[in-house]
Design an enzyme around this catalytic site. Structure first.
Site, PDB file in Angstrom:
ATOM      1  N   HIS A 160      -0.347   2.236   5.933  1.00  0.00           N
ATOM      2  CA  HIS A 160      -0.378   1.040   6.786  1.00  0.00           C
ATOM      3  C   HIS A 160      -0.042   1.446   8.214  1.00  0.00           C
ATOM      4  CE1 HIS A 160       0.439  -1.719   3.101  1.00  0.00           C
ATOM      5  NE2 HIS A 160      -0.799  -1.308   3.172  1.00  0.00           N
ATOM      6  N   SER A 195       3.660   2.975   3.185  1.00  0.00           N
ATOM      7  CA  SER A 195       3.849   1.990   4.254  1.00  0.00           C
ATOM      8  C   SER A 195       5.201   2.259   4.904  1.00  0.00           C
ATOM      9  CB  SER A 195       3.729   0.584   3.659  1.00  0.00           C
ATOM     10  OG  SER A 195       3.717  -0.380   4.673  1.00  0.00           O
ATOM     11  N   ASP A 252       1.058  -3.588  -1.734  1.00  0.00           N
ATOM     12  CA  ASP A 252      -0.248  -2.944  -1.659  1.00  0.00           C
ATOM     13  C   ASP A 252      -0.167  -1.602  -2.389  1.00  0.00           C
ATOM     14  OD1 ASP A 252      -2.889  -2.583  -0.939  1.00  0.00           O
ATOM     15  OD2 ASP A 252      -2.428  -1.866   1.078  1.00  0.00           O
TER      16      ASP A 252
END
Lengths: 187, 284
Positions: A38, A11, A131
């Site tokens: 992401h 991310s 995540d």
């Protein structure tokens, strides 16, 4: 060959790391690499092109029900979850966001690990949320190899730290150059 | 304190899915075998959580005991995570190309939205037709597998967390920072609904099997992000049905990462817009 699938989750702060990895992966690398990163949901174009610039191997966004092939880098498309299914195919989903993310790293990791078990390598890079932590734990539970970017080497250490917390002991905590070295050793 | 479970933490095995499939087939004449395996497993896991069931065997017991629970289960299985005006560029193409050509060539415009689910595509379509000034010569046929899903779709109240995203999509579609989706919206106690006027040319039909669905000659079929939830085999069958029901030169839209290349009927379509996956039926 031992490994059949490599999944990289990242991310915030991971883009340059991924670019660096892709620039060093040799042309004869024959394990499919799936990137669960992401990204802005409404920006569908430009990301794959940006990753392609330095990548030796072709980077593509897979279509639903497309087969995974060695020698390719797959990027989870914007605003879809990316699943790996038995029979070596991708599946997409527009189901609700997980960890506020779609694509969710956890879902690509858990489905990939379920299909490829000990032949899976899961790598978690820099990021500012949690995540991927659950996903990396599942890679470990299914007997796959687990690698986390050294939090001290990560621009955003939250995600690597969360992965280490959730998965417990992982196979390697590597700086980015060590991840590249490890991947090159698989050829 | 009760531990709140996360659907990712529930392992659904192949044997559990097999048993569930068997039960639904024999007791309720419903075939789970048409669904793509990963999203099916995730949805089943979600129904376990919603209904506070510990295992798939408990789920099977409840399905065997109660027909009304089956309907509830079916609704929970069809929850979709879509949005209004998903992929604004698609809606612009629909307005600027498809609507223009179809309304020029036809007195009546027939649009089919299969798998209408929670209705977001119906509403987006109706709003675009309204703004294009051609809603009064259009009919939107919305279908799904059973009456419960259709009822739910008709009276749908949307939750507020969808609002901001949908308003942003709408502004992107209009390419106008001041465009306001709010003019079509009515606030409710727990969320929002749409102005009833939007639904005036929508007809709802159950599509349970092909022979029960009589309508054909569609000018446009909007079927975005439905195929992803089905097996390749069932997708191929659905495409065959859609191809038959589309009129010559009719338009067909799928999700931008969906794929019909492996289907027999793909050869009957010409790709018009590669980025938004809009096809035209050019073969018979």
């Amino acid at each position: 060959m031992k490994y059949k699938l490599i999944i990289i989750g990242g991310s915030a702060g991971s883009f340059q790391m991924v670019t660096k990895i892709l620039s060093k992966i040799p042309a004869n690398f024959n394990i499919p690499i799936v990137l669960a990163l992401h990204r802005l949901k409404h920006v569908r174009h430009g990301f794959v092109e940006a990753l392609s610039i330095k990548s030796v191997l072709p980077v593509i966004e897979p279509l639903d029900k497309e087969s995974l092939k060695p020698g390719k880098i797959y990027l989870a498309p914007a605003n879809y979850h990316l699943y790996v299914e038995l029979a070596g195919k991708f599946a997409l989903s527009t189901e609700e966001a997980v960890n506020h993310s779609r694509p969710a790293i956890d879902l690509t990791f858990t489905t990939g690990a379920y299909c490829y078990k000990e032949k899976t390598i899961g790598i978690i890079l820099s990021g500012a949320n949690r995540d991927g932590a659950w996903g990396l734990k599942k890679v470990k539970d299914w007997g796959g190899k687990t690698i986390v970017q050294d939090p001290a080497d990560s621009q955003m250490p939250t995600m690597p730290k969360a992965a280490l917390e959730k998965a417990g002991e992982v196979d390697h905590i590597y700086k980015i150059d060590e991840i590249i070295h490890f991947l090159k050793s698989l050829v | 304190m009760k531990h709140v479970r996360n659907s990712e933490e529930i392992e659904i095995g192949i044997s559990g899915i097999r048993k569930l499939t068997e039960t639904l087939k024999t007791r309720h004449n419903f075939d789970l075998g048409i669904y793509a395996s990963t999203s099916l497993k995730r949805r089943v896991a979600k129904t376990l959580i919603i209904n506070e069931l510990a295992t798939i065997d408990e789920l099977i017991d409840r399905l065997e005991a109660s027909h009304s629970f089956f309907h509830q289960f079916m609704l929970q299985m069809t929850v979709s995570g879509t949005e209004f005006f998903r992929d604004p560029a698609f809606w612009r193409y629909f307005r600027d190309e498809i609507c223009k050509i179809v309304s020029r060539n036809h007195m009546r415009i027939k649009i089919w939205i299969p798998g209408c689910s929670t209705g977001e595509e119906i509403i987006s379509t109706a709003i675009v037709l309204t703004e294009a000034g051609i809603y009064d010569k259009s009919v939107i046929i919305a279908t799904d597998f059973n009456e419960k899903i259709i009822d739910n779709c008709k009276n749908k109240e949307y939750s507020n967390h969808m609002l901001e995203m949908s308003e942003n999509n709408y502004r992107r579609f209009r390419e106008d920072e001041g465009a306001d989706l709010g003019i079509y919206i009515e606030k409710t106690k727990n969320g929002f609904t749409f102005d009833q006027n939007i639904f005036r040319n929508v007809e709802y039909h159950v599509y349970d099997r092909e022979e029960n669905f009589k309508i054909k000659g569609f000018n446009v079929v909007i079927c975005r992000n439905n195929f992803i939830y089905f097996t390749a085999k069932y997708q191929e069958m659905l495409l065959e049905v859609i191809t038959k029901r589309l009129s010559a030169n009719g338009y067909f839209a799928i999700g931008n990462k969906e794929n019909i290349s492996f289907c027999k009927d793909a050869s009957k379509f010409t790709l018009l817009n590669a980025s938004e996956k809009v096809y035209k039926k050019t073969g018979l």
